[in-house]
Design a protein around this motif. Structure first.
Motif, PDB file in Angstrom:
ATOM      1  N   GLY A 170       0.845  -1.171   0.059  1.00 22.42           N
ATOM      2  CA  GLY A 170      -0.049  -0.050   0.049  1.00 22.42           C
ATOM      3  C   GLY A 170       0.885   1.682  -0.033  1.00 22.42           C
ATOM      4  O   GLY A 170       2.167   1.106   0.360  1.00 22.42           O
ATOM      5  N   ALA A 171       0.197   2.271  -0.532  1.00 25.32           N
ATOM      6  CA  ALA A 171       1.264   3.525  -0.710  1.00 25.32           C
ATOM      7  C   ALA A 171       0.370   4.778  -0.282  1.00 25.32           C
ATOM      8  O   ALA A 171       0.331   5.780  -0.785  1.00 25.32           O
ATOM      9  CB  ALA A 171       1.778   3.771  -2.157  1.00 25.32           C
ATOM     10  N   ALA A 210      -1.897   5.627   5.353  1.00 25.79           N
ATOM     11  CA  ALA A 210      -1.637   4.617   6.409  1.00 25.79           C
ATOM     12  C   ALA A 210      -0.110   4.240   6.307  1.00 25.79           C
ATOM     13  O   ALA A 210       0.775   4.278   7.118  1.00 25.79           O
ATOM     14  CB  ALA A 210      -2.411   3.339   6.321  1.00 25.79           C
ATOM     15  N   THR A 236      -0.833   0.640  -7.656  1.00 25.57           N
ATOM     16  CA  THR A 236      -0.356   1.786  -8.380  1.00 25.57           C
ATOM     17  C   THR A 236       1.048   1.929  -8.167  1.00 25.57           C
ATOM     18  O   THR A 236       1.522   2.534  -7.347  1.00 25.57           O
ATOM     19  CB  THR A 236      -1.295   2.854  -8.478  1.00 25.57           C
ATOM     20  N   LYS A 238       2.865   5.451  -7.285  1.00 26.50           N
ATOM     21  CA  LYS A 238       2.421   6.075  -5.814  1.00 26.50           C
ATOM     22  C   LYS A 238       3.795   5.419  -4.867  1.00 26.50           C
ATOM     23  O   LYS A 238       4.193   6.268  -4.012  1.00 26.50           O
ATOM     24  CB  LYS A 238       1.270   5.640  -5.287  1.00 26.50           C
ATOM     25  N   LEU A 264       2.820  -4.237  -7.183  1.00 28.77           N
ATOM     26  CA  LEU A 264       2.483  -5.682  -6.310  1.00 28.77           C
ATOM     27  C   LEU A 264       3.096  -6.867  -6.966  1.00 28.77           C
ATOM     28  O   LEU A 264       3.343  -7.810  -6.391  1.00 28.77           O
ATOM     29  CB  LEU A 264       1.000  -5.850  -5.985  1.00 28.77           C
ATOM     30  N   ALA A 319      -0.462  -2.375   4.644  1.00 31.00           N
ATOM     31  CA  ALA A 319      -1.171  -1.128   5.080  1.00 31.00           C
ATOM     32  C   ALA A 319      -1.970  -0.606   4.007  1.00 31.00           C
ATOM     33  O   ALA A 319      -2.368   0.316   3.821  1.00 31.00           O
ATOM     34  CB  ALA A 319       0.095  -0.161   5.359  1.00 31.00           C
ATOM     35  N   ALA A 363      -7.328  -2.545   1.049  1.00 38.44           N
ATOM     36  CA  ALA A 363      -7.844  -3.645   0.496  1.00 38.44           C
ATOM     37  C   ALA A 363      -9.057  -4.361   1.391  1.00 38.44           C
ATOM     38  O   ALA A 363     -10.026  -5.017   1.090  1.00 38.44           O
ATOM     39  CB  ALA A 363      -6.865  -4.777  -0.292  1.00 38.44           C
ATOM     40  N   GLU A 401     -11.057  -7.736   0.573  1.00 38.60           N
ATOM     41  CA  GLU A 401     -10.001  -8.109  -0.605  1.00 38.60           C
ATOM     42  C   GLU A 401      -8.453  -8.066   0.068  1.00 38.60           C
ATOM     43  O   GLU A 401      -8.441  -7.811   1.206  1.00 38.60           O
ATOM     44  CB  GLU A 401     -10.002  -7.216  -1.659  1.00 38.60           C
ATOM     45  N   ARG A 402      -7.678  -8.613  -0.578  1.00 32.88           N
ATOM     46  CA  ARG A 402      -6.215  -8.445  -0.104  1.00 32.88           C
ATOM     47  C   ARG A 402      -5.302  -8.105  -1.555  1.00 32.88           C
ATOM     48  O   ARG A 402      -5.856  -8.271  -2.520  1.00 32.88           O
ATOM     49  CB  ARG A 402      -5.837  -9.760   0.156  1.00 32.88           C
ATOM     50  N   PRO A 403      -4.109  -7.465  -1.306  1.00 27.99           N
ATOM     51  CA  PRO A 403      -3.328  -6.863  -2.315  1.00 27.99           C
ATOM     52  C   PRO A 403      -2.847  -8.679  -2.933  1.00 27.99           C
ATOM     53  O   PRO A 403      -2.519  -9.387  -2.118  1.00 27.99           O
ATOM     54  CB  PRO A 403      -2.103  -6.535  -1.351  1.00 27.99           C
TER      55      PRO A 403
END
Ligand code: ATR
Length: 271
Positions: free
Chosen positions: A127-128, A131, A153, A156, A175, A188, A191, A196-198
């Motif tokens: 995540g970016a 958080a 993305t 980011k 990812l 972080a 999702a 969901e999950r990354p």
């Protein structure tokens, strides 16, 4: 009696009053802690009135962390790098200090409560968004062997790594381009909020790795269900919630409360 509160919209669901009242009981601190609601564009008048009435501190939750950042008279370095404030503390000179205890809450949950190592470890953050931004300086301060940010993305993640380049070595990717296996993987991303999950490859989880999800719920998150068979240990973000509250309590009162009893109480309440 010294007054504190948490402000948010919505605010009904907030567990902060339960947490801080339990901390106050345990540490014999005489204080009141309430919930404050504000319209999304109405942060300032509500907070002006709260402090004008003599309040000592305020926790800030969605969607007001940027408003609180702008409202503070001065900022801690961790709040400045996070770009967001989750705690306001009245200082002796009457000025309001803006802090961000989310990242320190995450680090203390991982390092002190769970006993997982960060120092010298290969750490991956998924995540970016806001958080992730809030956790990068506290994580870098723990001296991981490497810290990689991966985001759906990719651009980011690359931008965040550039923003924090002055604080330590960071790498970044999408990812699908995570370069190696990691010892600690922290989700972080948002999702989990939609179940969901990354989408990452299982090879990213190194042997004996630990998986942490900043999201929490009654059931394990999609990320933790996926990581469970691949990891040595997993944990959700309920401990981070209590950890960030403990850091705020310490900032206000100079006393460190115990997190375990409050965490057990919240876990029970979630069931
Ligand atoms: P927060 O403040 O919770 O970090 P945010 O700033 O909106 O919220 O950031 C959300 C993050 O979760 C982003 O990194 C987002 O990825 P994108 O930048 O590609 O949008 C990530 N995210 C949200 N849903 C996701 C999903 N289903 N899979 C992977 N990443 C997701």
């Amino acid at each position: 009696m010294d007054r504190y509160a948490v402000i948010g919209n919505p605010i009904k669901q907030s567990m902060s009053p339960v947490i801080h009242r339990a901390f106050a009981r345990e540490t014999n601190q005489n204080l009141e802690y309430d919930k404050l609601f504000a319209e999304v564009d109405g942060f300032k008048p509500v907070v002006d009135a709260f402090f004008a009435a003599g309040a000592k501190g305020l926790n800030v939750t969605a969607p007001f962390k940027l408003d609180a950042f702008a409202y503070a008279d001065s900022l801690t370095e961790r709040a400045r790098t996070a770009g967001a404030v989750n705690t306001l503390a009245l200082q002796d000179d009457g000025r309001l200090l803006g802090d961000n205890t989310d990242g320190p809450g995450l680090v203390s949950d991982i390092r002190d409560r769970l006993g997982w190592r960060i120092e010298g470890q290969r750490v991956l953050v998924l995540g970016a968004g806001g958080a992730t931004r809030g956790t990068l300086l506290p994580l870098l301060n723990e001296c991981p062997a490497l810290l990689h940010i991966a985001n759906r993305t990719a651009s980011k993640a690359v931008q965040l790594a550039e923003d924090f380049a002055a604080y330590g070595d960071l790498s970044a990717s999408g990812l699908d381009k995570i370069p190696q296996a990691f010892d600690l993987v922290i989700n972080a991303s948002a999702a989990g909020l939609s179940g969901e999950r990354p989408q990452i490859d299982p090879s990213v989880m190194g042997t004996g790795s630990c998986a942490y999800d900043m999201v929490y719920g009654a059931e394990p998150t999609a990320f933790l269900r996926w990581a469970e068979p691949l990891s040595a240990s997993t944990a959700d973000g309920l401990g981070m919630l209590v950890g960030q509250a403990a850091e705020a309590f310490y900032l206000w009162r100079g006393v460190r409360p115990s997190v375990e009893p409050v965490l057990s109480m919240l876990r029970e309440a979630l069931r």
